[in-house]
Enzyme design. Structure first.
Site, PDB file in Angstrom:
ATOM      1  N   ASN A   1      15.859  15.591 -12.971  1.00 42.99           N
ATOM      2  CA  ASN A   1      14.663  14.893 -13.405  1.00 42.99           C
ATOM      3  C   ASN A   1      14.604  13.702 -14.151  1.00 42.99           C
ATOM      4  O   ASN A   1      15.631  13.623 -14.953  1.00 42.99           O
ATOM      5  CB  ASN A   1      13.586  15.950 -14.297  1.00 42.99           C
TER       6      ASN A   1
ATOM      7  N   GLU B   1      10.445   8.378 -16.936  1.00 46.53           N
ATOM      8  CA  GLU B   1       9.092   9.067 -17.131  1.00 46.53           C
ATOM      9  C   GLU B   1       8.542   8.779 -18.579  1.00 46.53           C
ATOM     10  O   GLU B   1       7.490   8.403 -18.590  1.00 46.53           O
ATOM     11  CB  GLU B   1       9.106  10.352 -16.906  1.00 46.53           C
TER      12      GLU B   1
ATOM     13  N   GLN C   1      -4.633  -4.527 -43.668  1.00 45.99           N
ATOM     14  CA  GLN C   1      -3.614  -3.452 -43.692  1.00 45.99           C
ATOM     15  C   GLN C   1      -3.192  -2.847 -42.555  1.00 45.99           C
ATOM     16  O   GLN C   1      -1.877  -2.376 -42.405  1.00 45.99           O
ATOM     17  CB  GLN C   1      -3.771  -2.788 -44.764  1.00 45.99           C
TER      18      GLN C   1
ATOM     19  N   LYS D   1      17.252  20.625  -9.657  1.00 46.60           N
ATOM     20  CA  LYS D   1      16.887  19.423 -10.138  1.00 46.60           C
ATOM     21  C   LYS D   1      17.516  18.612 -11.070  1.00 46.60           C
ATOM     22  O   LYS D   1      18.404  19.078 -11.804  1.00 46.60           O
ATOM     23  CB  LYS D   1      15.367  20.145 -11.174  1.00 46.60           C
TER      24      LYS D   1
ATOM     25  N   HIS E   1       0.703  -1.212  -0.067  1.00 44.70           N
ATOM     26  CA  HIS E   1       0.070   0.064  -0.130  1.00 44.70           C
ATOM     27  C   HIS E   1       0.874   1.165   0.232  1.00 44.70           C
ATOM     28  O   HIS E   1       0.263   2.171   0.355  1.00 44.70           O
ATOM     29  CB  HIS E   1      -0.945   0.036   1.178  1.00 44.70           C
TER      30      HIS E   1
ATOM     31  N   SER F   1      16.434  21.454 -14.563  1.00 40.72           N
ATOM     32  CA  SER F   1      15.166  22.169 -15.011  1.00 40.72           C
ATOM     33  C   SER F   1      15.720  23.542 -15.363  1.00 40.72           C
ATOM     34  O   SER F   1      16.836  24.038 -15.088  1.00 40.72           O
ATOM     35  CB  SER F   1      14.405  22.332 -13.796  1.00 40.72           C
TER      36      SER F   1
HETATM   37  N1  ARG Z   1      -0.751  -3.788 -48.481  1.00 46.10           N
HETATM   38  C1  ARG Z   1      -1.616  -4.908 -48.438  1.00 46.10           C
HETATM   39  C2  ARG Z   1      -1.880  -5.294 -46.932  1.00 46.10           C
HETATM   40  O1  ARG Z   1      -0.879  -5.055 -46.323  1.00 46.10           O
HETATM   41  C3  ARG Z   1      -1.255  -6.173 -49.110  1.00 46.10           C
HETATM   42  C4  ARG Z   1      -2.308  -7.217 -49.653  1.00 46.10           C
HETATM   43  C5  ARG Z   1      -2.971  -6.662 -50.570  1.00 46.10           C
HETATM   44  N2  ARG Z   1      -4.011  -7.542 -50.906  1.00 46.10           N
HETATM   45  C6  ARG Z   1      -5.226  -7.578 -51.886  1.00 46.10           C
HETATM   46  N3  ARG Z   1      -5.632  -8.410 -52.135  1.00 46.10           N
HETATM   47  N4  ARG Z   1      -5.559  -6.240 -52.025  1.00 46.10           N
HETATM   48  O2  ARG Z   1      -2.611  -6.212 -46.476  1.00 46.10           O
END
Ligand code: ARG
Length: 461
Positions: free
Chosen positions: A286, A291, A323, A284, A157, A278
């Site tokens: 820091n 951090e 993606q 100081k 605590h 500082s």
């Molecule tokens: N840039 C795409 C990704 O990172 C690659 C695959 C794209 N595939 C597709 N069928 N458009 O997922």
């Protein structure tokens, strides 16, 4: 930037208006080595299986190696209008070897290709983190053995509770890092599965040798379901959750370093190059590095929640949403690796103030539990002893006395069982009494340090 977007018949350029939105090149460029290595092995397999000729394979491989060095030396013309790393490399291959380039993508889709690249990249990233964690563990053991007789107050605590060895406290982090490594190793196992050979989603109508590809690319297993293989990003989640937990540990450690450097604690000094002054207060120093490390935990958690949310509710199989796995992953990996690097540099230079540590350990009521145990040994039931010492503690605190400053007569006011030997209760006796496995006694901690080194040697921690 090249305006000749449709120079390659296979790759349609995007219109400028919508192009930017789908482009991933600025971050997936990082996958170029993986992409090229994967393509080289894929081409070799196609040749081995007599799907392409030896001379086609040779010209593909040669050109790919040239492209790799173009990228490495900064002589590659990146074309964002081709969206991603895969298309950029393929377009360049066309420039170099003409229509033969088109044969490389036989029996492959960008869907299994991108998963392959990511898995290879994640595996390398995991190895980097595991190496850093191992070095950090060794540093913890070193500091623990260099300061093996320093006693500090242990807290619950954030109230002083019982005396402990400073080295025992540090070894708590050794354990946390051991668990972190286990999580990364498990993440590695699940990442170590070859997706290539899944095609767009359904598998491929060619006589492929996936085992050969797996062997050549260093994968231990081959994916068993093409639909899962192209839509799975669990391995990214595995990495990010291991990274989040690891950052949580680093953040706790940072917090303690920050506390320990305060005048109130005065337990350690950080190396000067890991503190900042500082602009207004000359005294100081820091602990900014600690951090910022603590603060960076937030973005790593954020990236985990982000990918979990991207995956949630996605129908089978590949969807372009996937993606979105990359930026968060790269950011978390860069963050974690950078924070670990800071710790690797900062920790060996900390100075422990053993005098202040001792004062802190002797102040407060950290020996209260030991005094209760003292009465227990003399036959008092623990609950009763607890009550007596609780009153004694209030008395000591109200009268601003340490236990060592209370006279025997005063002690006897609380229980007639107190004797001269009550003054033998000390922070040392307290620490050394805790001699169970995992306890803070000098003997146990020495053993733990030795075991720690042995485990690191055997790659067992
Ligand atoms: N840039 C795409 C990704 O990172 C690659 C695959 C794209 N595939 C597709 N069928 N458009 O997922």
């Amino acid at each position: 930037m090249s305006n000749n977007k449709n120079q390659n018949p296979v790759i349609k350029g995007l219109s400028d208006k919508v192009g930017d939105f789908t482009v991933s090149l600025h971050y997936d460029r990082r996958l170029f080595k993986q992409d090229i290595k994967g393509s080289i092995v894929h081409a070799s397999m196609l040749c081995k299986q007599k799907i392409i000729t030896l001379s086609d394979k040779d010209s593909i491989v040669e050109a790919l190696l040239e492209i790799e060095s173009e990228i490495e030396t900064g002589n590659f013309l990146w074309r964002p209008e081709l969206e991603d790393i895969h298309m950029n490399i393929e377009a360049r291959l066309h420039e170099k070897i003409g229509s033969v380039a088109g044969k490389l993508h036989t029996a492959r889709s960008r869907n299994d290709q991108v998963s392959l690249d990511m898995r290879m990249y994640v595996k390398d990233s995991i190895n980097i983190i595991i190496r850093q964690l191992t070095t950090l563990q060794r540093i913890l053991l070193d500091i623990a053995s260099q300061n093996n007789d320093v006693i500090i107050p242990g807290y619950t605590h954030l109230q002083k509770a019982q005396p402990v060895l400073f080295s025992h406290h540090l070894l708590a982090y050794f354990e946390m890092l051991t668990r972190d490594k286990t999580r990364f190793k498990e993440a590695y196992e699940r990442t170590d599965v070859l997706p290539l050979g899944s095609g767009a989603l359904a598998g491929l109508p060619y006589d492929l040798d996936r085992s050969y590809v797996a062997r050549e690319l260093g994968f231990s297993e081959i994916s068993q379901n093409s639909m899962d293989a192209v839509s799975d990003r669990d391995f990214v989640i595995d990495y990010l959750s291991a990274a989040s937990i690891c950052m949580m540990h680093i953040s706790r450690f940072s917090e303690e370093l920050i506390l320990w450097t305060t005048e109130e604690f005065s337990l350690i000094k950080l190396p000067a190059e890991y503190t900042t002054g500082s602009s207004i207060m000359p005294q100081k120093r820091n602990p900014d590095f600690a951090e910022i490390s603590r603060g960076k935990t937030g973005r790593v958690y954020g990236n985990l929640v982000s990918i979990l949310t991207v995956l949630k509710g996605l129908p089978m199989t590949y969807n372009r949403d996937l993606q979105e796995d990359k930026e968060g992953f790269f950011d978390s990996h860069d963050t974690l690796a950078a924070v670990l690097e800071v710790f690797l540099g900062m920790l060996p230079g900390i100075q422990v103030d053993s005098v202040k540590a001792r004062q802190a350990a002797e102040g407060g009521m950290v020996l209260a539990t030991d005094l209760a145990d003292y009465l227990v040994i003399k036959g008092v039931p623990f609950r009763e002893a607890h009550g007596i010492i609780s009153e004694l503690s209030d008395y000591a605190s109200t009268n601003h006395k340490l236990f060592s400053e209370i006279s025997l007569e005063e002690y006897r006011g609380f229980s007639m069982l107190f004797d001269e030997d009550v003054y033998e209760v000390s922070v040392e006796s307290s620490v050394n009494a805790r001699n169970t496995v995992g306890g803070t006694s000098f003997k146990m901690v020495q053993q733990a340090i030795k075991l720690g080194y042995q485990k690191l040697e055997k790659q067992d921690a």
